[in-house]
Every structure is written in C-alpha cells, then in structure tokens.
Design an enzyme around this catalytic site. Structure first.
Site, PDB file in Angstrom:
ATOM      1  N   ASN A   1       1.376  97.561  18.819  1.00 34.93           N
ATOM      2  CA  ASN A   1       2.233  96.380  18.696  1.00 34.93           C
ATOM      3  C   ASN A   1       1.665  95.556  17.544  1.00 34.93           C
ATOM      4  O   ASN A   1       0.642  94.893  17.705  1.00 34.93           O
ATOM      5  CB  ASN A   1       2.215  95.581  20.013  1.00 34.93           C
ATOM      6  CG  ASN A   1       2.970  94.263  19.889  1.00 34.93           C
ATOM      7  OD1 ASN A   1       3.615  94.003  18.869  1.00 34.93           O
ATOM      8  ND2 ASN A   1       2.892  93.439  20.921  1.00 34.93           N
TER       9      ASN A   1
ATOM     10  N   LYS B   1       2.779  92.998  16.269  1.00 36.37           N
ATOM     11  CA  LYS B   1       3.072  91.559  16.392  1.00 36.37           C
ATOM     12  C   LYS B   1       3.580  91.031  15.040  1.00 36.37           C
ATOM     13  O   LYS B   1       4.199  91.778  14.285  1.00 36.37           O
ATOM     14  CB  LYS B   1       1.864  90.798  16.921  1.00 36.37           C
ATOM     15  CG  LYS B   1       1.333  91.422  18.227  1.00 36.37           C
ATOM     16  CD  LYS B   1       0.376  90.565  18.983  1.00 36.37           C
ATOM     17  CE  LYS B   1      -0.034  91.285  20.270  1.00 36.37           C
ATOM     18  NZ  LYS B   1      -0.890  90.497  21.136  1.00 36.37           N
TER      19      LYS B   1
ATOM     20  N   HIS C   1       7.214  90.689  26.404  1.00 35.08           N
ATOM     21  CA  HIS C   1       5.815  90.466  26.055  1.00 35.08           C
ATOM     22  C   HIS C   1       5.418  89.052  26.465  1.00 35.08           C
ATOM     23  O   HIS C   1       6.228  88.128  26.380  1.00 35.08           O
ATOM     24  CB  HIS C   1       5.596  90.672  24.545  1.00 35.08           C
ATOM     25  CG  HIS C   1       4.143  90.755  24.209  1.00 35.08           C
ATOM     26  ND1 HIS C   1       3.350  89.637  24.096  1.00 35.08           N
ATOM     27  CD2 HIS C   1       3.324  91.821  24.019  1.00 35.08           C
ATOM     28  CE1 HIS C   1       2.110  90.024  23.834  1.00 35.08           C
ATOM     29  NE2 HIS C   1       2.066  91.346  23.774  1.00 35.08           N
TER      30      HIS C   1
ATOM     31  N   GLU D   1       3.824  86.901  25.039  1.00 32.00           N
ATOM     32  CA  GLU D   1       4.012  85.902  23.974  1.00 32.00           C
ATOM     33  C   GLU D   1       5.467  85.433  23.912  1.00 32.00           C
ATOM     34  O   GLU D   1       5.736  84.286  23.558  1.00 32.00           O
ATOM     35  CB  GLU D   1       3.519  86.482  22.633  1.00 32.00           C
ATOM     36  CG  GLU D   1       1.988  86.574  22.620  1.00 32.00           C
ATOM     37  CD  GLU D   1       1.408  87.724  21.814  1.00 32.00           C
ATOM     38  OE1 GLU D   1       2.129  88.309  20.979  1.00 32.00           O
ATOM     39  OE2 GLU D   1       0.219  88.049  22.040  1.00 32.00           O
TER      40      GLU D   1
ATOM     41  N   GLU E   1      -0.156  93.985  31.019  1.00 31.92           N
ATOM     42  CA  GLU E   1      -0.927  93.251  30.016  1.00 31.92           C
ATOM     43  C   GLU E   1      -1.388  91.913  30.614  1.00 31.92           C
ATOM     44  O   GLU E   1      -0.645  90.927  30.568  1.00 31.92           O
ATOM     45  CB  GLU E   1      -0.067  92.965  28.784  1.00 31.92           C
ATOM     46  CG  GLU E   1       0.390  94.207  28.056  1.00 31.92           C
ATOM     47  CD  GLU E   1       0.562  93.977  26.559  1.00 31.92           C
ATOM     48  OE1 GLU E   1       0.116  94.827  25.794  1.00 31.92           O
ATOM     49  OE2 GLU E   1       1.101  92.927  26.148  1.00 31.92           O
TER      50      GLU E   1
ATOM     51  N   GLY F   1      -5.740  89.621  23.009  1.00 37.10           N
ATOM     52  CA  GLY F   1      -6.282  88.982  21.815  1.00 37.10           C
ATOM     53  C   GLY F   1      -7.581  88.230  22.048  1.00 37.10           C
ATOM     54  O   GLY F   1      -8.026  87.459  21.203  1.00 37.10           O
TER      55      GLY F   1
ATOM     56  N   SER G   1      -6.706  93.777  24.606  1.00 39.53           N
ATOM     57  CA  SER G   1      -8.016  94.070  24.008  1.00 39.53           C
ATOM     58  C   SER G   1      -8.453  95.522  24.200  1.00 39.53           C
ATOM     59  O   SER G   1      -9.643  95.813  24.299  1.00 39.53           O
ATOM     60  CB  SER G   1      -9.090  93.117  24.535  1.00 39.53           C
ATOM     61  OG  SER G   1      -8.783  91.778  24.166  1.00 39.53           O
TER      62      SER G   1
HETATM   63  P1  13P Z   1      -4.543  92.920  21.711  1.00 43.31           P
HETATM   64  O1  13P Z   1      -4.766  94.407  21.733  1.00 43.31           O
HETATM   65  O2  13P Z   1      -4.685  92.313  20.353  1.00 43.31           O
HETATM   66  O3  13P Z   1      -5.351  92.226  22.778  1.00 43.31           O
HETATM   67  O4  13P Z   1      -3.003  92.687  22.096  1.00 43.31           O
HETATM   68  C1  13P Z   1      -2.497  93.342  23.203  1.00 43.31           C
HETATM   69  C2  13P Z   1      -1.039  93.163  23.224  1.00 43.31           C
HETATM   70  O5  13P Z   1      -0.542  92.060  23.422  1.00 43.31           O
HETATM   71  C3  13P Z   1      -0.209  94.336  22.957  1.00 43.31           C
HETATM   72  O6  13P Z   1       1.129  94.071  23.221  1.00 43.31           O
END
Ligand code: 13P
Length: 256
Positions: free
Chosen positions: A8, A10, A102, A104, A173, A179, A217
């Site tokens: 992803n 992002k 997601h 976010e 997640e 992150g 992560s």
């Molecule tokens: P990270 O791997 O940067 O923690 O992000 C995970 C994520 O949100 C994947 O959708």
C-alpha cells in the site's frame, strides 16, 4: 493457500520514483525461477498513477506477476460525485484489488462500517477483489475491546455482502501498529486472525479460502515470523513496500 503480499503505497510516489521502484521489483522477481513464485503480489498505488503502472506492466514482462490495486473507491456507480473514482474506472485501468476501509480513511474521512461495506460491494460488483481493512485503536485495545471492534467491523461487511463474503480479502491492521514501527507480535496477530476466521466460519463454508492479511509495521525483519502463523495469509505493507529490497524480502518470506 497461496499468500498475498500487497504493498500500500499510500500517498507516496511520483512518475520517476514509481518507475524506479517497479523496475527494481521487476529485476528482483526476474531472479525467481519461472513458475516458482509461490505467493500473489500486488501494489496498491495512488489513483493518478494507476495508468502509469498499468502501462509499465504491459511493457515489462518482469512485472507481469505483480497485480495492480487501488487504495479507495466510491460507493457510487457514476454521476455527480466530484473527486470520486468509481469501481468501473478502476477496473478499466486494470485493477485486480481495491483497498477499502483503511483506518486512515475511517479516521480522516469519517468512513463508517456501513460505507466501507458498501464500497466492498461496489468492488465485487465490478469483478475485482476488495481488501477490507479492519482493526482496533490503541484505546480500544487497552480497554479490552479488540474482539468487539473487529467483530463489529466484519459483521457490517458480511451483512452487506452475504455469500460473496468468501470472495473478499480481509486485512487486520491494528491502528496502533500502522506506521509506528511497533508491529503486533505474531501471537497477538494470530489471536485476532483466529477470531476473524471463526467469524467467517459461522457464515460461509468457504471460510478457509478467505485470505486474512496482517498489516501494521510489517517489514523485512518481522515478516517471516508473522507469515508463519496459521491464520496469517499474507501482508498489507505500507512503508516497507516503498523500498524494493524490503518488499522483495517480504515476498521471499511468503514463499513457504
Ligand atoms: P505500515 O506498514 O507503514 O505500518 O502501514 C501499514 C498499512 O497501513 C498498510 O495498509
């Protein structure tokens, strides 16, 4: 079952950076002998770059094993929804997967369980696979509400999509792991994945074939131990998917 390793990206990338990253991934995958890549691989890229990645895939045989995915979709089919992107448009651009829900999006764009479930339905209706993200916040975990939260999030997707639930990919997640560099431990993740599997078993005979990815992560160092858990069927990877070497290491960890 074949694992799925999905990146992803992002809101990262540029025409130049995307091409460099994909060519490096292609070079790495070319070193895997033909027919011996034992996991599915996808990159979920920002919408403006879908066409670029589609074109690169068409021109670079080494990228043929990488599926294309989007990061969000409109719940609407078409019409006066300025700024939205429909499932049909994503399908047109060669997407096989679409991330929905997601954390976010839930956090910054106030997406509800019901909207996420509707988006998953729109993706299925267009012949693609939704990667439905669920997970608890730190406050919810510390209050002992993890199971309740993930069951509620899953129930919304089940109730809106009925028997088609067996066609989705789920991604657990935990919000506190995204992150932060602080991944869930393999037993912590497995415990939640087992609850999700049981929730699927209650509604479909095909529960065993639903891929449940872990995200938060996941990196080159911890992927193998997470992916070794019985109910972890792959990874949804943020930061580490932007570094070709790290992403390739995670893909290699999913070969068993
Ligand atoms: P990270 O791997 O940067 O923690 O992000 C995970 C994520 O949100 C994947 O959708």
């Amino acid at each position: 079952m074949k694992k799925l390793i999905a990146g992803n990206w992002k809101m990262n990338g540029s025409l130049t950076a995307n091409e460099a990253l994909l060519l490096a991934l292609g070079q790495g995958l070319e070193r895997v002998p033909a027919g011996s890549l034992h996991c599915d691989v996808a990159v979920c890229v920002p919408a403006p770059y879908l066409a670029q990645v589609q074109a690169l895939k068409a021109s670079q045989p080494a990228l043929s094993g990488i599926e294309l995915g989007a990061q969000d979709v409109s719940a609407h089919d078409a019409g006066a929804y300025t700024g939205e992107v429909s499932a049909a448009m994503l399908k047109d651009l060669g997407c096989r997967y679409v991330i929905v829900g997601h954390s976010e999006r839930r956090q910054y764009h106030f997406e509800t369980d019901a909207l996420v479930a509707e988006k998953a339905g729109a993706v299925l209706a267009s012949g693609m696979t939704p990667i439905v993200c669920i997970g608890e916040t730190l406050i919810e975990r510390e209050a002992g509400h993890t199971e309740e939260v993930i069951k509620r999030q899953l129930a919304a997707v089940i109730s809106a999509n009925g028997h088609r639930i067996s066609e989705i990919v789920l991604a657990y997640e935990p919000v506190w792991a995204i992150g932060t560099g602080r991944s869930a431990s393999p037993p912590q993740a497995q415990a939640v994945h087992a609850v999700l599997r049981a929730g699927l078993e209650a509604v479909t005979d095909l529960f065993a074939r639903v891929k449940i990815l872990y995200g938060g992560s996941m990196n080159a160092a911890n992927a193998a131990s997470l992916l070794a858990q019985p109910d972890i069927d792959g990874g949804l990877i943020g930061g580490a998917s932007l570094k070709a070497h790290d992403f390739l290491t995670i893909i290699a960890a999913a070969q068993v």
